[in-house]
Design an enzyme around this catalytic site. Structure first.
Site, short mmCIF file in Angstrom:
data_model
loop_
_atom_site.label_atom_id
_atom_site.label_comp_id
_atom_site.label_asym_id
_atom_site.label_seq_id
_atom_site.Cartn_x
_atom_site.Cartn_y
_atom_site.Cartn_z
N SER A 40 2.48 -2.07 -8.27
CA SER A 40 3.80 -2.80 -7.87
C SER A 40 4.04 -3.64 -8.88
O SER A 40 3.14 -4.31 -9.46
CB SER A 40 3.88 -3.43 -6.55
OG SER A 40 5.03 -4.05 -6.40
N TYR A 87 0.93 -9.59 -0.26
CA TYR A 87 1.13 -8.25 -0.45
C TYR A 87 0.89 -7.97 -2.32
O TYR A 87 0.31 -7.14 -2.77
CB TYR A 87 2.57 -7.79 -0.14
CG TYR A 87 3.01 -6.32 -0.94
CD1 TYR A 87 2.45 -5.46 -0.32
CD2 TYR A 87 3.73 -6.40 -1.97
CE1 TYR A 87 2.97 -4.03 -0.95
CE2 TYR A 87 4.17 -5.21 -2.65
CZ TYR A 87 3.70 -4.08 -2.14
OH TYR A 87 4.11 -3.04 -2.72
#
Length: 231
Positions: A137, A149
């Site tokens: 990501s 995250y």
């Protein structure tokens, strides 16, 4: 026809990659916990070229069985997309977000799941001199206050580099795909930023997979036009 195994294949980037790869002639093993969604995707893409393998990516035995089933069905595994992931909002100060008990599944899925997917699949990929793709990501490239995250995707960034280093001399290629904001279930509450479609990331993945064997696309960062680097 090459064989691609995808974790987290029931929706989002995984399902989009399955559809695009099928259109390009790949045979595909679809892995996810949602067996109903997988069955629908097999029906859409055709049972002659796809197989649904319900699988928990935090269970090494389950992943190993899925790799073996893919090899038995299609004769080998040429590429694996370690794509399964999830997100919950977090705050280390405790000001907002999910309670710590809910963090465990995210860390297990995003970090441990990616690691044991690689561990289960790499023997098959060494045999085929194949290709491992990990979904990281853009959040794993910078600081996000209180965001666990983001930290899990930092871990995937480092993991991809470590796997690539260990695979030197095996013929296995390793690619880290780092999407920016993508329209998925995880970003449904973010209406304030530009977003990519899952198909946009799938095209990047297929770009890496379809390069000559002598070309190893190490990293792809794909952001929507206009996305700020830290958003």
């Amino acid at each position: 026809m090459p064989v691609l195994m995808i974790t987290g294949a029931s929706r989002g980037i995984g399902a989009a990659t399955a559809r695009l790869a099928a259109a390009e002639g790949y045979r595909i093993a679809l892995l996810a916990r949602d067996s109903d969604a997988l069955s629908g995707l097999v029906e859409e893409l055709g049972s002659a070229r796809t197989v649904a393998l319900p699988c928990d990516v935090t269970d090494h035995a389950s992943l190993t069985e899925a790799v073996a089933a893919t090899e038995e069905r299609f004769g080998g595994v040429d590429a694996v997309l370690a794509n399964a992931g999830m997100s919950v909002p977090t705050s280390f100060l405790g000001n907002d977000g999910a309670e710590p008990e809910q963090w465990r599944e995210m860390v297990l899925t995003n970090v441990y799941g990616a690691a044991i997917t690689a561990r289960a699949a790499l023997p098959a990929l060494v045999r085929s001199q194949g290709h491992l793709v990990l979904t990281g990501s853009n959040a794993g490239r910078g600081i996000r206050p209180g965001n666990l995250y983001s930290a899990t995707k930092w871990a995937v960034t480092g993991m991809a580099q470590n796997i690539r280093a260990e695979c030197v001399g095996t013929g296995v290629r390793v690619t880290l795909v780092q999407p920016g904001m993508v329209e998925t279930d995880m970003t449904a509450d973010r209406q304030d930023v530009p977003k990519l479609a899952a198909d946009d990331i799938a095209r990047g993945i297929l770009y890496a997979l379809t390069q000559p064997k002598t070309v190893d696309v190490n990293e792809l960062t794909i952001r929507p036009t206009g996305q700020a680097p830290q958003s």
